[in-house]
Design a protein around this motif. Structure first.
Motif, PDB file in Angstrom:
ATOM      1  N   SER A  74      -3.758  12.127  12.084  1.00 34.73           N
ATOM      2  CA  SER A  74      -3.777  11.169  13.192  1.00 34.73           C
ATOM      3  C   SER A  74      -5.057  10.331  13.230  1.00 34.73           C
ATOM      4  O   SER A  74      -5.108   9.310  13.917  1.00 34.73           O
ATOM      5  CB  SER A  74      -3.561  11.879  14.525  1.00 34.73           C
ATOM      6  N   ASP A  75      -6.085  10.734  12.490  1.00 39.49           N
ATOM      7  CA  ASP A  75      -7.321   9.957  12.418  1.00 39.49           C
ATOM      8  C   ASP A  75      -7.256   8.845  11.374  1.00 39.49           C
ATOM      9  O   ASP A  75      -8.166   8.017  11.285  1.00 39.49           O
ATOM     10  CB  ASP A  75      -8.509  10.870  12.084  1.00 39.49           C
ATOM     11  N   VAL A  76      -6.187   8.819  10.586  1.00 39.94           N
ATOM     12  CA  VAL A  76      -6.089   7.822   9.511  1.00 39.94           C
ATOM     13  C   VAL A  76      -5.856   6.437  10.102  1.00 39.94           C
ATOM     14  O   VAL A  76      -4.992   6.228  10.948  1.00 39.94           O
ATOM     15  CB  VAL A  76      -4.976   8.188   8.514  1.00 39.94           C
ATOM     16  N   VAL A  77      -6.670   5.502   9.640  1.00 42.00           N
ATOM     17  CA  VAL A  77      -6.588   4.109  10.052  1.00 42.00           C
ATOM     18  C   VAL A  77      -5.748   3.328   9.040  1.00 42.00           C
ATOM     19  O   VAL A  77      -4.982   2.441   9.407  1.00 42.00           O
ATOM     20  CB  VAL A  77      -8.009   3.500  10.150  1.00 42.00           C
ATOM     21  N   GLN A  78      -5.869   3.660   7.758  1.00 42.78           N
ATOM     22  CA  GLN A  78      -5.197   2.925   6.682  1.00 42.78           C
ATOM     23  C   GLN A  78      -4.693   3.872   5.606  1.00 42.78           C
ATOM     24  O   GLN A  78      -5.469   4.679   5.087  1.00 42.78           O
ATOM     25  CB  GLN A  78      -6.178   1.928   6.050  1.00 42.78           C
ATOM     26  N   TRP A  79      -3.417   3.789   5.299  1.00 33.16           N
ATOM     27  CA  TRP A  79      -2.837   4.493   4.150  1.00 33.16           C
ATOM     28  C   TRP A  79      -2.563   3.481   3.051  1.00 33.16           C
ATOM     29  O   TRP A  79      -2.090   2.368   3.331  1.00 33.16           O
ATOM     30  CB  TRP A  79      -1.492   5.146   4.509  1.00 33.16           C
ATOM     31  N   ASN A  80      -2.845   3.859   1.821  1.00 29.33           N
ATOM     32  CA  ASN A  80      -2.468   3.074   0.640  1.00 29.33           C
ATOM     33  C   ASN A  80      -1.577   3.960  -0.204  1.00 29.33           C
ATOM     34  O   ASN A  80      -1.983   5.068  -0.577  1.00 29.33           O
ATOM     35  CB  ASN A  80      -3.709   2.644  -0.148  1.00 29.33           C
ATOM     36  N   VAL A  81      -0.363   3.489  -0.463  1.00 32.04           N
ATOM     37  CA  VAL A  81       0.613   4.282  -1.200  1.00 32.04           C
ATOM     38  C   VAL A  81       1.055   3.482  -2.423  1.00 32.04           C
ATOM     39  O   VAL A  81       1.608   2.381  -2.296  1.00 32.04           O
ATOM     40  CB  VAL A  81       1.831   4.636  -0.322  1.00 32.04           C
ATOM     41  N   LEU A  82       0.786   4.030  -3.590  1.00 31.11           N
ATOM     42  CA  LEU A  82       1.172   3.387  -4.845  1.00 31.11           C
ATOM     43  C   LEU A  82       2.333   4.158  -5.458  1.00 31.11           C
ATOM     44  O   LEU A  82       2.256   5.383  -5.608  1.00 31.11           O
ATOM     45  CB  LEU A  82      -0.001   3.379  -5.821  1.00 31.11           C
ATOM     46  N   PHE A  83       3.391   3.441  -5.805  1.00 31.77           N
ATOM     47  CA  PHE A  83       4.532   4.037  -6.491  1.00 31.77           C
ATOM     48  C   PHE A  83       4.635   3.426  -7.885  1.00 31.77           C
ATOM     49  O   PHE A  83       4.444   2.216  -8.042  1.00 31.77           O
ATOM     50  CB  PHE A  83       5.841   3.745  -5.746  1.00 31.77           C
ATOM     51  N   VAL A  84       4.947   4.236  -8.857  1.00 35.10           N
ATOM     52  CA  VAL A  84       5.183   3.725 -10.206  1.00 35.10           C
ATOM     53  C   VAL A  84       6.485   2.922 -10.189  1.00 35.10           C
ATOM     54  O   VAL A  84       7.478   3.337  -9.566  1.00 35.10           O
ATOM     55  CB  VAL A  84       5.263   4.884 -11.228  1.00 35.10           C
ATOM     56  N   GLN A  85       6.459   1.788 -10.831  1.00 34.92           N
ATOM     57  CA  GLN A  85       7.639   0.932 -10.913  1.00 34.92           C
ATOM     58  C   GLN A  85       8.849   1.761 -11.337  1.00 34.92           C
ATOM     59  O   GLN A  85       8.767   2.532 -12.296  1.00 34.92           O
ATOM     60  CB  GLN A  85       7.401  -0.199 -11.925  1.00 34.92           C
ATOM     61  N   GLY A  86       9.942   1.622 -10.607  1.00 32.47           N
ATOM     62  CA  GLY A  86      11.166   2.361 -10.899  1.00 32.47           C
ATOM     63  C   GLY A  86      11.312   3.641 -10.100  1.00 32.47           C
ATOM     64  O   GLY A  86      12.394   4.226 -10.061  1.00 32.47           O
ATOM     65  N   ALA A  87      10.238   4.108  -9.449  1.00 30.51           N
ATOM     66  CA  ALA A  87      10.330   5.309  -8.611  1.00 30.51           C
ATOM     67  C   ALA A  87      11.174   4.982  -7.379  1.00 30.51           C
ATOM     68  O   ALA A  87      11.225   3.838  -6.931  1.00 30.51           O
ATOM     69  CB  ALA A  87       8.938   5.781  -8.191  1.00 30.51           C
ATOM     70  N   ASP A  88      11.817   5.981  -6.836  1.00 26.87           N
ATOM     71  CA  ASP A  88      12.679   5.816  -5.673  1.00 26.87           C
ATOM     72  C   ASP A  88      11.824   5.706  -4.404  1.00 26.87           C
ATOM     73  O   ASP A  88      11.433   6.711  -3.817  1.00 26.87           O
ATOM     74  CB  ASP A  88      13.646   6.998  -5.578  1.00 26.87           C
ATOM     75  N   LEU A  89      11.519   4.478  -3.995  1.00 24.77           N
ATOM     76  CA  LEU A  89      10.674   4.214  -2.836  1.00 24.77           C
ATOM     77  C   LEU A  89      11.265   4.813  -1.561  1.00 24.77           C
ATOM     78  O   LEU A  89      10.557   5.433  -0.771  1.00 24.77           O
ATOM     79  CB  LEU A  89      10.467   2.707  -2.659  1.00 24.77           C
ATOM     80  N   ALA A  90      12.570   4.669  -1.363  1.00 21.99           N
ATOM     81  CA  ALA A  90      13.203   5.189  -0.153  1.00 21.99           C
ATOM     82  C   ALA A  90      13.051   6.704  -0.067  1.00 21.99           C
ATOM     83  O   ALA A  90      12.716   7.249   0.987  1.00 21.99           O
ATOM     84  CB  ALA A  90      14.676   4.793  -0.103  1.00 21.99           C
TER      85      ALA A  90
END
Length: 134
Positions: A74-90
């Motif tokens: 709950s203290d997180v201000v910013q998340w950065n999420v990197l997915f490899v191309q072709g990974a199932d984002l949903a």
């Protein structure tokens, strides 16, 4: 000390999943969590080929790192999420969305990349948190 202010301005898309702006008050301690993958304490990749399993483990690893610095999700201000191309984002985001949800959601940046430093990793999660200290 004032709390971190998360803003969802009029004129920008309104989403319960993320805010657009965060203002960290003076005196707060800023914590940076480097990219976390789905690895165990020995560096072995877990959940090979499974974006949901890897996202859940990467978030657990980020939570462990935050706790080591005296912070929580709950203290997180910013998340950065990197997915490899072709990974199932949903599937990947779906596995972590409930743990990130809040009344004042953090900022979120998600991107597809060609690859990550850990062979076989499909996701990498980093964070910036702010903790109000007395």
């Amino acid at each position: 000390m004032a709390p971190v202010q998360r803003i969802r301005p009029e004129g920008l898309v309104s989403s319960p999943a993320f805010s657009h702006v965060a203002v960290v008050p003076p005196g707060a301690t800023t914590i940076y969590v480097g990219g976390q993958n789905s690895v165990d304490a020995k560096g072995a990749l877990l959940g090979e080929g499974d974006a949901a399993a890897q996202s859940a483990r990467a978030l657990d690893n980020a939570k462990t790192a935050l706790e080591a610095a005296g912070a929580t999700l709950s203290d997180v201000v910013q998340w950065n999420v990197l997915f490899v191309q072709g990974a199932d984002l949903a599937a990947g985001y779906g596995a972590i969305a409930a743990k990130l949800a809040s009344e004042e959601p953090p900022l979120v940046t998600a991107a597809f990349v060609a690859g990550l430093g850990v062979p076989g990793a499909l996701v990498e999660i980093s964070a910036i948190a702010a903790v109000e200290r007395d």
